[in-house]
Design a protein around this motif. Structure first.
Motif, mmCIF file in Angstrom:
data_model
loop_
_atom_site.group_PDB
_atom_site.id
_atom_site.type_symbol
_atom_site.label_atom_id
_atom_site.label_comp_id
_atom_site.label_asym_id
_atom_site.label_seq_id
_atom_site.Cartn_x
_atom_site.Cartn_y
_atom_site.Cartn_z
ATOM 1 N N VAL A 1 0.840 -1.199 0.000
ATOM 2 C CA VAL A 1 0.000 0.000 0.000
ATOM 3 C C VAL A 1 0.875 1.248 0.000
ATOM 4 N N ALA A 2 1.936 1.249 0.793
ATOM 5 C CA ALA A 2 2.833 2.404 0.848
ATOM 6 C C ALA A 2 3.523 2.621 -0.491
ATOM 7 N N ALA B 1 2.382 1.718 -3.443
ATOM 8 C CA ALA B 1 1.372 2.231 -4.376
ATOM 9 C C ALA B 1 1.162 3.726 -4.168
ATOM 10 N N ARG B 2 1.064 4.144 -2.926
ATOM 11 C CA ARG B 2 0.880 5.561 -2.636
ATOM 12 C C ARG B 2 2.073 6.374 -3.156
ATOM 13 N N GLU B 3 3.282 5.856 -2.983
ATOM 14 C CA GLU B 3 4.488 6.570 -3.396
ATOM 15 C C GLU B 3 4.560 6.767 -4.909
ATOM 16 N N ILE B 4 4.062 5.799 -5.676
ATOM 17 C CA ILE B 4 4.159 5.915 -7.136
ATOM 18 C C ILE B 4 2.873 6.453 -7.760
ATOM 19 N N GLY B 5 1.882 6.749 -6.920
ATOM 20 C CA GLY B 5 0.636 7.310 -7.428
ATOM 21 C C GLY B 5 -0.341 6.293 -7.961
ATOM 22 N N ALA B 6 -0.234 5.038 -7.532
ATOM 23 C CA ALA B 6 -1.152 3.978 -7.975
ATOM 24 C C ALA B 6 -2.361 3.911 -7.046
ATOM 25 N N SER B 7 -3.505 3.525 -7.593
ATOM 26 C CA SER B 7 -4.754 3.482 -6.823
ATOM 27 C C SER B 7 -5.259 2.066 -6.579
ATOM 28 N N TYR B 8 -4.404 1.069 -6.839
ATOM 29 C CA TYR B 8 -4.854 -0.322 -6.709
ATOM 30 C C TYR B 8 -3.695 -1.208 -6.286
ATOM 31 N N VAL B 9 -3.956 -2.057 -5.298
ATOM 32 C CA VAL B 9 -3.019 -3.113 -4.890
ATOM 33 C C VAL B 9 -3.788 -4.418 -4.959
ATOM 34 N N GLY B 10 -3.369 -5.318 -5.845
ATOM 35 C CA GLY B 10 -4.083 -6.573 -6.013
ATOM 36 C C GLY B 10 -3.155 -7.768 -6.005
ATOM 37 N N GLY B 11 -3.754 -8.930 -6.181
ATOM 38 C CA GLY B 11 -2.989 -10.165 -6.222
ATOM 39 C C GLY B 11 -3.485 -11.135 -5.171
ATOM 40 N N VAL B 12 -2.620 -12.049 -4.797
ATOM 41 C CA VAL B 12 -2.977 -13.045 -3.783
ATOM 42 C C VAL B 12 -2.698 -12.399 -2.429
ATOM 43 N N THR B 13 -3.640 -11.594 -2.018
ATOM 44 C CA THR B 13 -3.508 -10.758 -0.821
ATOM 45 C C THR B 13 -4.173 -11.370 0.406
ATOM 46 N N PHE B 14 -4.830 -12.506 0.252
ATOM 47 C CA PHE B 14 -5.650 -13.097 1.309
ATOM 48 C C PHE B 14 -5.037 -14.354 1.903
ATOM 49 N N SER B 15 -4.037 -14.924 1.236
ATOM 50 C CA SER B 15 -3.387 -16.144 1.714
ATOM 51 C C SER B 15 -2.030 -16.249 1.043
ATOM 52 N N ALA B 16 -1.276 -17.246 1.446
ATOM 53 C CA ALA B 16 -0.043 -17.542 0.719
ATOM 54 C C ALA B 16 -0.396 -18.122 -0.635
ATOM 55 N N MET B 17 0.449 -17.864 -1.616
ATOM 56 C CA MET B 17 0.305 -18.503 -2.916
ATOM 57 C C MET B 17 1.211 -19.733 -2.903
ATOM 58 N N THR B 18 0.638 -20.840 -2.441
ATOM 59 C CA THR B 18 1.415 -22.052 -2.260
ATOM 60 C C THR B 18 0.482 -23.253 -2.228
ATOM 61 N N LYS B 19 1.043 -24.438 -2.342
ATOM 62 C CA LYS B 19 0.256 -25.666 -2.230
ATOM 63 C C LYS B 19 0.101 -26.009 -0.753
ATOM 64 N N TYR B 20 -1.121 -25.857 -0.252
ATOM 65 C CA TYR B 20 -1.398 -26.183 1.136
ATOM 66 C C TYR B 20 -1.578 -27.696 1.287
ATOM 67 N N ALA B 21 -1.227 -28.204 2.454
ATOM 68 C CA ALA B 21 -1.364 -29.634 2.731
ATOM 69 C C ALA B 21 -2.650 -29.952 3.478
ATOM 70 N N HIS B 22 -3.508 -28.934 3.667
ATOM 71 C CA HIS B 22 -4.729 -29.120 4.444
ATOM 72 C C HIS B 22 -5.723 -28.031 4.055
ATOM 73 N N PRO B 23 -7.005 -28.209 4.331
ATOM 74 C CA PRO B 23 -7.990 -27.163 4.049
ATOM 75 C C PRO B 23 -7.783 -25.954 4.952
ATOM 76 N N ALA B 24 -8.334 -24.828 4.528
ATOM 77 C CA ALA B 24 -8.366 -23.653 5.389
ATOM 78 C C ALA B 24 -9.272 -23.942 6.583
ATOM 79 N N THR B 25 -8.988 -23.302 7.695
ATOM 80 C CA THR B 25 -9.819 -23.466 8.890
ATOM 81 C C THR B 25 -10.660 -22.208 9.098
ATOM 82 N N GLU B 26 -11.682 -22.320 9.915
ATOM 83 C CA GLU B 26 -12.483 -21.145 10.247
ATOM 84 C C GLU B 26 -11.617 -20.069 10.900
#
Length: 333
Positions: free
Chosen positions: A112-113, A115-140
């Motif tokens: 986010v910092a 993006a703000r420094e370069i004047g961008a208005s969007y930060v996207g991607g795999v922002t909610f978890s690791a981008m990796t092969k998990y060995a188990h389901p997500a938990t609550e």
């Protein structure tokens, strides 16, 4: 805090010829964000006809091109920028590990910092978890932790008029969000917490694996859709794989989507060995970044023009026919 976000208002400028900003991932051009690489990527993107460039968060900010230099290059070339990242195993927020989650939150705030420094208005991607092969389901608990972290990050981003995008990925790269429907439900939970500046990000490569169709993904995303990665089924040259491009563009037109369409493709001639190994890029789909970028810009604008014309929607564009000819020629070599 800033005023509530209106998803109908574009956050990136588009060309006069189309209401959609057409973008390209910096990884098409370069493998880092040093000063020479920044110049190569930004100037190449502008010359190829793109409205924006997607810049991955530099892994070593101290050796990256300065934010001021990046902004100057963007202004001089008349294009916008967005920022992207993918959390890793050591920065995962889809976790019950407090230390790992704290590193992930710090990484998101760093993006986010930047993006703000370069004047961008969007930060996207795999922002909610690791981008990796998990060995188990997500938990609550791990899902709840991801929501907690993103709520705080979104609040900081909102103060800087920055949107946060959630790019769901296939089952081999996250155990939390693999479809547009899952992501829409997750974003709805975030919005109930006050995170109005969170958008849904579709990547056609991942959607091709997990969704019934690209059109179904767009329908499930609904008005939450804010960004698309336009990637072929094999992550190579657009129009040479199995993506239903006419169906996707018709669905976007039907929902009156006006957000960015960003070409994402990779070649081991360009990306770093670490990226090559992370995404399993064991063969080169192309060798010339300038040529594949120009082709993508033309391909996307042609499909946008066709989807906007009711008469032309049932007629396959010549670009598709030429793309199949290109594929056959490539396979014979």
């Amino acid at each position: 805090m800033a005023a509530p976000f209106d998803p109908s208002i574009p956050f990136v400028r588009a060309a006069a010829s189309t209401p959609h900003p057409i973008g390209v991932h910096a990884g098409v051009w370069v493998h880092d964000w040093s000063a020479p690489s920044a110049r190569t990527a930004i100037e190449g993107s502008a010359q190829a006809g793109f409205d924006l460039i997607e810049i991955p968060l530099p892994s070593h900010r101290g050796t990256a091109a300065s934010a001021a230099m990046t902004r100057t290059l963007l202004d001089d070339n008349g294009i916008d920028a967005v920022v992207s990242l993918a959390l890793g195993a050591e920065t995962d927020i889809n976790t019950e590990d407090v230390a790992v989650s704290a590193r992930g939150e710090e990484k998101l705030l760093e993006a986010v910092a930047f993006a703000r420094e370069i004047g961008a208005s969007y930060v996207g991607g795999v922002t909610f978890s690791a981008m990796t092969k998990y060995a188990h389901p997500a938990t609550e608990a791990s899902r709840a932790n991801s929501l907690d972290v993103l709520t705080r990050v979104a609040a900081t981003a909102s103060d800087a008029d920055i949107r946060i995008g959630l790019e769901y990925v296939n089952r081999y790269e996250s155990n939390l969000l693999n479809t547009a429907a899952q992501t829409a439900a997750f974003i709805t939970d975030l919005k109930q917490r006050g995170a109005d500046n969170v958008l849904l990000h579709i990547d056609t490569y991942h959607a091709n694996i997990e969704e019934l169709s690209q059109a179904d993904a767009v329908k499930d995303a609904g008005k939450l859709l804010g960004y698309l990665h336009m990637a072929e089924s094999h992550r190579g040259r657009l129009g040479t794989g199995t993506i239903d491009w006419p169906g996707l563009f018709e669905a976007l037109a039907a929902t009156d989507y006006k957000g960015p369409l960003t070409f994402e493709s990779f070649s081991s001639d360009i990306v770093s060995p670490a990226t090559r190994d992370d995404i399993g890029l064991w063969r080169n789909p192309w060798n010339d970044p300038a040529e594949v970028a120009r082709h993508a810009a033309t391909f996307l604008r042609e499909h946008l023009a066709l989807s906007a014309s009711p008469i032309s929607r049932t007629q396959p564009p010549q670009r598709i026919e030429r793309a199949h000819e290109d594929r056959n020629t490539h396979q014979r070599r």
